[in-house]
Design a protein around this motif. Structure first.
Motif, PDB file in Angstrom:
ATOM      1  N   GLY A   1       0.780  -1.234   0.000  1.00  0.00           N
ATOM      2  CA  GLY A   1       0.000   0.000   0.000  1.00  0.00           C
ATOM      3  C   GLY A   1       0.810   1.282   0.000  1.00  0.00           C
ATOM      4  O   GLY A   1       0.325   2.321   0.431  1.00  0.00           O
ATOM      5  N   VAL A   2       2.048   1.215  -0.488  1.00  0.00           N
ATOM      6  CA  VAL A   2       2.859   2.433  -0.518  1.00  0.00           C
ATOM      7  C   VAL A   2       2.333   3.403  -1.582  1.00  0.00           C
ATOM      8  O   VAL A   2       1.747   2.988  -2.576  1.00  0.00           O
ATOM      9  N   LYS A   3       2.551   4.678  -1.332  1.00  0.00           N
ATOM     10  CA  LYS A   3       2.153   5.724  -2.290  1.00  0.00           C
ATOM     11  C   LYS A   3       3.375   6.216  -3.071  1.00  0.00           C
ATOM     12  O   LYS A   3       3.245   6.863  -4.100  1.00  0.00           O
ATOM     13  N   LEU A   4       4.552   5.885  -2.526  1.00  0.00           N
ATOM     14  CA  LEU A   4       5.796   6.346  -3.133  1.00  0.00           C
ATOM     15  C   LEU A   4       6.833   5.234  -2.996  1.00  0.00           C
ATOM     16  O   LEU A   4       6.939   4.619  -1.941  1.00  0.00           O
ATOM     17  N   LEU A   5       7.565   4.979  -4.071  1.00  0.00           N
ATOM     18  CA  LEU A   5       8.589   3.940  -4.078  1.00  0.00           C
ATOM     19  C   LEU A   5       9.935   4.576  -4.409  1.00  0.00           C
ATOM     20  O   LEU A   5      10.044   5.329  -5.378  1.00  0.00           O
ATOM     21  N   VAL A   6      10.940   4.292  -3.581  1.00  0.00           N
ATOM     22  CA  VAL A   6      12.293   4.783  -3.827  1.00  0.00           C
ATOM     23  C   VAL A   6      13.157   3.583  -4.228  1.00  0.00           C
ATOM     24  O   VAL A   6      13.167   2.567  -3.540  1.00  0.00           O
ATOM     25  N   ILE A   7      13.854   3.719  -5.345  1.00  0.00           N
ATOM     26  CA  ILE A   7      14.742   2.655  -5.828  1.00  0.00           C
ATOM     27  C   ILE A   7      16.181   3.145  -5.751  1.00  0.00           C
ATOM     28  O   ILE A   7      16.520   4.187  -6.328  1.00  0.00           O
ATOM     29  N   GLY A   8      17.017   2.385  -5.023  1.00  0.00           N
ATOM     30  CA  GLY A   8      18.439   2.699  -4.926  1.00  0.00           C
ATOM     31  C   GLY A   8      19.212   1.854  -5.917  1.00  0.00           C
ATOM     32  O   GLY A   8      19.210   0.625  -5.827  1.00  0.00           O
ATOM     33  N   ARG A   9      19.883   2.508  -6.857  1.00  0.00           N
ATOM     34  CA  ARG A   9      20.544   1.822  -7.972  1.00  0.00           C
ATOM     35  C   ARG A   9      21.952   1.330  -7.660  1.00  0.00           C
ATOM     36  O   ARG A   9      22.630   0.831  -8.548  1.00  0.00           O
ATOM     37  N   GLY A  10      22.386   1.480  -6.413  1.00  0.00           N
ATOM     38  CA  GLY A  10      23.736   1.052  -6.057  1.00  0.00           C
ATOM     39  C   GLY A  10      24.650   2.248  -5.855  1.00  0.00           C
ATOM     40  O   GLY A  10      24.321   3.373  -6.246  1.00  0.00           O
ATOM     41  N   MET A  11      25.792   2.003  -5.229  1.00  0.00           N
ATOM     42  CA  MET A  11      26.741   3.072  -4.921  1.00  0.00           C
ATOM     43  C   MET A  11      27.312   3.712  -6.187  1.00  0.00           C
ATOM     44  O   MET A  11      27.570   4.902  -6.229  1.00  0.00           O
ATOM     45  N   ASP A  12      27.517   2.870  -7.211  1.00  0.00           N
ATOM     46  CA  ASP A  12      28.060   3.369  -8.482  1.00  0.00           C
ATOM     47  C   ASP A  12      26.997   3.389  -9.588  1.00  0.00           C
ATOM     48  O   ASP A  12      27.327   3.485 -10.767  1.00  0.00           O
ATOM     49  N   MET A  13      25.733   3.255  -9.192  1.00  0.00           N
ATOM     50  CA  MET A  13      24.598   3.294 -10.129  1.00  0.00           C
ATOM     51  C   MET A  13      24.692   2.214 -11.203  1.00  0.00           C
ATOM     52  O   MET A  13      24.278   2.426 -12.344  1.00  0.00           O
ATOM     53  N   ALA A  14      25.214   1.035 -10.846  1.00  0.00           N
ATOM     54  CA  ALA A  14      25.354  -0.055 -11.811  1.00  0.00           C
ATOM     55  C   ALA A  14      24.025  -0.758 -12.089  1.00  0.00           C
ATOM     56  O   ALA A  14      23.833  -1.331 -13.158  1.00  0.00           O
ATOM     57  N   LEU A  15      23.113  -0.708 -11.123  1.00  0.00           N
ATOM     58  CA  LEU A  15      21.822  -1.388 -11.279  1.00  0.00           C
ATOM     59  C   LEU A  15      20.900  -0.549 -12.153  1.00  0.00           C
ATOM     60  O   LEU A  15      20.612   0.601 -11.834  1.00  0.00           O
ATOM     61  N   GLN A  16      20.438  -1.141 -13.228  1.00  0.00           N
ATOM     62  CA  GLN A  16      19.558  -0.432 -14.158  1.00  0.00           C
ATOM     63  C   GLN A  16      18.104  -0.535 -13.698  1.00  0.00           C
ATOM     64  O   GLN A  16      17.729  -1.450 -12.970  1.00  0.00           O
ATOM     65  N   VAL A  17      17.301   0.439 -14.138  1.00  0.00           N
ATOM     66  CA  VAL A  17      15.855   0.405 -13.887  1.00  0.00           C
ATOM     67  C   VAL A  17      15.174   0.657 -15.230  1.00  0.00           C
ATOM     68  O   VAL A  17      15.108   1.790 -15.692  1.00  0.00           O
ATOM     69  N   PRO A  18      14.713  -0.425 -15.890  1.00  0.00           N
ATOM     70  CA  PRO A  18      14.131  -0.257 -17.220  1.00  0.00           C
ATOM     71  C   PRO A  18      12.799   0.493 -17.199  1.00  0.00           C
ATOM     72  O   PRO A  18      12.083   0.479 -16.188  1.00  0.00           O
ATOM     73  N   ALA A  19      12.487   1.121 -18.329  1.00  0.00           N
ATOM     74  CA  ALA A  19      11.238   1.879 -18.460  1.00  0.00           C
ATOM     75  C   ALA A  19      10.025   0.998 -18.164  1.00  0.00           C
ATOM     76  O   ALA A  19       9.036   1.461 -17.599  1.00  0.00           O
ATOM     77  N   SER A  20      10.103  -0.296 -18.515  1.00  0.00           N
ATOM     78  CA  SER A  20       8.975  -1.198 -18.280  1.00  0.00           C
ATOM     79  C   SER A  20       8.640  -1.294 -16.792  1.00  0.00           C
ATOM     80  O   SER A  20       7.464  -1.364 -16.408  1.00  0.00           O
ATOM     81  N   THR A  21       9.663  -1.268 -15.942  1.00  0.00           N
ATOM     82  CA  THR A  21       9.425  -1.328 -14.499  1.00  0.00           C
ATOM     83  C   THR A  21       8.828  -0.013 -14.002  1.00  0.00           C
ATOM     84  O   THR A  21       7.894  -0.006 -13.192  1.00  0.00           O
TER      85      THR A  21
END
Length: 124
Positions: free
Chosen positions: A63-83
């Protein structure tokens, strides 16, 4: 009574702790009232293509209204548009940041009483 989102009390390379939880996490998911380890093997997640809808579904289900995604210290983790599209379709706002910035943003929102959740990658 509404459950509040737990504060992330510490973050360092490969190590995160959440207030009220005795376990330490490498990667973690947090939501109002709880947290758990984010095990990429459950969904076959890898740095590319990155965070999948299945990785965030559990947090959205809380039931969250806001989601925060942490991509890693060096931003290596991708977050695709589909997600991002998947999250938006659930009516949830999403913020994607470098993990230290993401944790700071998440803690700020949690401290304001927001119904915020997050998924955080604590290494690269």
């Amino acid at each position: 009574m509404t459950m509040s989102s737990p504060n992330i009390s510490s973050l360092s390379w490969g190590h995160m702790t959440v207030k009220g939880c005795s376990a330490a996490y490498k990667d973690c998911k947090v939501w109002p009232g709880g947290s758990r380890s984010w095990d990429w093997r459950e969904t076959g997640t890898q740095h590319h293509p990155g965070v999948q809808p299945a990785d965030v579904q559990e947090v959205l289900d809380r039931g969250v209204k806001l989601l925060v995604i942490g991509r890693g210290m060096d931003m290596a983790l991708q977050v695709p548009a589909s997600t991002l599209d998947f999250v938006a379709q659930q009516g949830v706002e999403v913020r994607v940041l470098q993990t230290e910035q993401a944790v700071a943003e998440y803690n700020k929102l949690a401290g304001q009483g927001a119904k915020v959740g997050g998924v955080f990658h604590s290494t690269c």
